[in-house]
Design an enzyme around this catalytic site. Structure first.
Site, PDB file in Angstrom:
ATOM      1  NE  ARG A 131      49.708  10.653  -5.865  1.00  0.00           N
ATOM      2  CZ  ARG A 131      49.799  10.991  -7.187  1.00  0.00           C
ATOM      3  NH1 ARG A 131      49.149  12.179  -7.341  1.00  0.00           N
ATOM      4  NH2 ARG A 131      50.417  10.501  -8.009  1.00  0.00           N
ATOM      5  CG  ASP A 172      55.728  13.133  -8.674  1.00  0.00           C
ATOM      6  OD1 ASP A 172      54.517  13.560  -8.572  1.00  0.00           O
ATOM      7  OD2 ASP A 172      56.231  12.619  -7.367  1.00  0.00           O
ATOM      8  NE  ARG A 228      54.616   8.776 -13.076  1.00  0.00           N
ATOM      9  CZ  ARG A 228      53.768   8.615 -11.946  1.00  0.00           C
ATOM     10  NH1 ARG A 228      53.224   9.580 -11.192  1.00  0.00           N
ATOM     11  NH2 ARG A 228      53.347   7.496 -11.958  1.00  0.00           N
ATOM     12  CG  HIS A 273      53.543  11.894  -4.789  1.00  0.00           C
ATOM     13  ND1 HIS A 273      54.101  11.769  -6.153  1.00  0.00           N
ATOM     14  CD2 HIS A 273      52.775  10.832  -4.616  1.00  0.00           C
ATOM     15  CE1 HIS A 273      53.395  10.677  -6.312  1.00  0.00           C
ATOM     16  NE2 HIS A 273      52.745  10.106  -5.769  1.00  0.00           N
TER      17      HIS A 273
HETATM   18  N1  LIG Z   1      54.254   7.399  -3.334  1.00  0.00           N
HETATM   19  C1  LIG Z   1      54.121   6.927  -4.587  1.00  0.00           C
HETATM   20  O1  LIG Z   1      54.870   7.709  -5.364  1.00  0.00           O
HETATM   21  C2  LIG Z   1      53.256   5.769  -4.743  1.00  0.00           C
HETATM   22  C3  LIG Z   1      53.048   5.165  -6.098  1.00  0.00           C
HETATM   23  C4  LIG Z   1      52.240   4.206  -6.194  1.00  0.00           C
HETATM   24  C5  LIG Z   1      51.217   4.026  -5.240  1.00  0.00           C
HETATM   25  N2  LIG Z   1      51.531   4.467  -4.153  1.00  0.00           N
HETATM   26  C6  LIG Z   1      50.410   3.974  -2.899  1.00  0.00           C
HETATM   27  O2  LIG Z   1      51.037   2.668  -2.346  1.00  0.00           O
HETATM   28  C7  LIG Z   1      49.949   2.335  -1.767  1.00  0.00           C
HETATM   29  C8  LIG Z   1      49.890   0.706  -2.377  1.00  0.00           C
HETATM   30  O3  LIG Z   1      49.414   0.679  -3.580  1.00  0.00           O
HETATM   31  P1  LIG Z   1      49.074  -0.726  -4.227  1.00  0.00           P
HETATM   32  O4  LIG Z   1      48.715  -0.431  -5.794  1.00  0.00           O
HETATM   33  O5  LIG Z   1      50.297  -1.603  -3.908  1.00  0.00           O
HETATM   34  O6  LIG Z   1      47.767  -1.254  -3.504  1.00  0.00           O
HETATM   35  P2  LIG Z   1      47.393  -2.828  -3.136  1.00  0.00           P
HETATM   36  O7  LIG Z   1      45.997  -2.678  -2.922  1.00  0.00           O
HETATM   37  O8  LIG Z   1      47.613  -3.606  -4.396  1.00  0.00           O
HETATM   38  O9  LIG Z   1      48.257  -3.222  -2.046  1.00  0.00           O
HETATM   39  C9  LIG Z   1      48.244  -2.804  -0.775  1.00  0.00           C
HETATM   40  C10 LIG Z   1      48.516  -3.836   0.312  1.00  0.00           C
HETATM   41  O10 LIG Z   1      48.340  -3.568   1.489  1.00  0.00           O
HETATM   42  C11 LIG Z   1      47.804  -4.401   2.301  1.00  0.00           C
HETATM   43  N3  LIG Z   1      47.447  -4.040   3.632  1.00  0.00           N
HETATM   44  C12 LIG Z   1      46.445  -3.106   3.746  1.00  0.00           C
HETATM   45  N4  LIG Z   1      46.223  -2.782   5.306  1.00  0.00           N
HETATM   46  C13 LIG Z   1      47.251  -3.464   5.498  1.00  0.00           C
HETATM   47  C14 LIG Z   1      47.815  -3.540   7.159  1.00  0.00           C
HETATM   48  N5  LIG Z   1      47.088  -2.592   8.015  1.00  0.00           N
HETATM   49  N6  LIG Z   1      48.572  -4.131   7.448  1.00  0.00           N
HETATM   50  C15 LIG Z   1      49.520  -4.817   6.382  1.00  0.00           C
HETATM   51  N7  LIG Z   1      49.122  -4.939   5.044  1.00  0.00           N
HETATM   52  C16 LIG Z   1      48.012  -4.106   4.767  1.00  0.00           C
HETATM   53  C17 LIG Z   1      46.689  -5.151   1.383  1.00  0.00           C
HETATM   54  O11 LIG Z   1      46.382  -6.344   2.080  1.00  0.00           O
HETATM   55  C18 LIG Z   1      47.575  -5.081   0.061  1.00  0.00           C
HETATM   56  O12 LIG Z   1      48.056  -6.222  -0.128  1.00  0.00           O
HETATM   57  C19 LIG Z   1      48.576   2.970  -1.911  1.00  0.00           C
HETATM   58  O13 LIG Z   1      48.387   4.181  -0.971  1.00  0.00           O
HETATM   59  C20 LIG Z   1      49.019   3.830  -3.157  1.00  0.00           C
HETATM   60  O14 LIG Z   1      48.524   4.906  -3.324  1.00  0.00           O
HETATM   61  C21 LIG Z   1      52.363   5.493  -3.663  1.00  0.00           C
END
Ligand SMILES: NC(=O)c1ccc[n+]([C@@H]2O[C@H](COP(=O)([O-])OP(=O)(O)OC[C@H]3O[C@@H](n4cnc5c(N)ncnc54)[C@H](O)[C@@H]3O)[C@@H](O)[C@H]2O)c1
Length: 318
Positions: free
Chosen positions: A90, A150, A153, A177
């Protein structure tokens, strides 16, 4: 037009954002849901698809928009940004996503003056801190989804091991995280009984086998995202449900205790860094975090998590 309340704006209509929108729609918690993504076709398509299911859910207005869609939102949930590729940590995402946040947060706060901001994009603890600093919001109004996922999980693994309903496992994962997170064994219990006592009852010799075995299974909690990303490219369902749970605690003013990422001050020598600890969550966001009594070992691991995150914060430009 006056927003329908409660209103939730979701930034990022990718795997996490759109799955959250779907779960939120089913939950019936929000009357208005806005999807904002720089890929306008994606947010428009997701909204069309969601709207076509509305006759099977509770009434809600769901639409794509630009940042002006944040106007009047009760909550803004940020899922936009780069996600981990197989093998990436991450923390590897930090500078890319910080650049996105530098541009995005002022555009959100221009419209969402009274909203609670919930950060999900990784590395979530760092980006919660970045959001707090760029927005200038009071710390209770900015939180990260932290180790709520987490913790879920972890509870699942214990419940499988002990054959006890997940909801009766009271145990938290705290800290980052990510790779330095830790379980709080000293405060964990099953239905009010300490693990040591519970295991004594299960294991006739009276040895606490659970802790020993689950320290191994803990690796499973830490590596869960890596494994799922390797298998299917991204995680979405469990995080979406975790986000619904946090949203519910906020919109319904529940005073729920959740391991969200929040600004830590004056706790075991830790200051000015966001990381997870069980906290009281309500309509104000994070009311306060619980100053748990940690064992020496837990303290050391929590401090290590904080020091690692601070080291990353010191290196980024925002
Ligand atoms: N905190 C957690 O527990 C957790 C869990 C899962 C995923 N995540 C994180 O969430 C984030 C998204 O994951 P995902 O699988 O949905 O990714 P993804 O690639 O499917 O979606 C990301 C989206 O963000 C959009 N985007 C990018 N830059 C942008 C901007 N400047 N303005 C507006 N939209 C923008 C993209 O067009 C895309 O649709 C990642 O950083 C991932 O690591 C966090």
């Amino acid at each position: 037009m006056k927003p329908l309340r409660p209103k939730v704006a979701i930034i990022g209509a990718g795997n996490v954002g759109s799955t959250f929108a779907f779960s939120l729609m089913i939950s019936g918690l929000a009357r208005e849901i806005v999807l904002i993504d720089r890929n306008e076709k994606k947010s428009a398509g997701e909204c069309m698809d969601l709207n076509h299911g509305l006759s099977f859910a509770q009434p809600a207005k769901i639409y794509p928009a630009g940042y002006e869609g944040c106007e009047g939102a009760d909550m803004v949930v940020i899922t936009a940004g780069a996600r981990q590729k197989p093998g990436q940590t991450r923390i590897d995402l930090v500078q890319t996503n910080t650049e996105i946040f530098k541009e995005m947060i002022p555009r959100i706060t221009q419209y969402a003056r009274d909203a609670i901001i919930l950060v999900v994009t990784n590395p979530v603890d760092i980006l919660t801190y970045v959001t707090l600093k760029i927005s200038g919001y009071p710390s209770h109004k900015v939180l990260g989804s932290g180790t709520v996922l987490d913790t879920s999980r972890f509870r699942y693994l214990i419940s499988e091991h002990c054959n006890v309903d997940t909801r009766n496992i009271h145990a938290y994962i705290i800290g980052e995280h990510g790779d330095t997170e830790l379980p709080v064994w000293s405060n964990a219990n099953i239905g009010g009984m300490s693990f040591a006592r519970y295991c004594g009852l299960c294991d006739k010799q009276g040895h606490c086998v659970l802790k020993k075995q689950l320290e191994g299974l803990l690796e499973g909690v830490k590596n869960a995202a890596y494994k799922i990303i390797e298998l299917k490219g991204a995680t979405c369902y469990a995080i979406a449900l975790a986000l619904v749970r946090i949203t519910e605690a906020i919109l319904r003013d529940e005073n729920s205790i959740l391991a969200v990422s929040t600004l830590i001050t004056d706790y075991y020598g830790i200051n000015d860094v966001c990381l997870s600890i069980p906290s009281r969550v309500n309509r104000n966001g994070v009311e306060h975090f619980l100053r748990l009594d940690l064992t020496d070992e837990e303290q050391k691991r929590f401090q290590h998590s904080a020091t690692m995150l601070k080291g990353v914060i010191d290196q980024i430009r925002f």
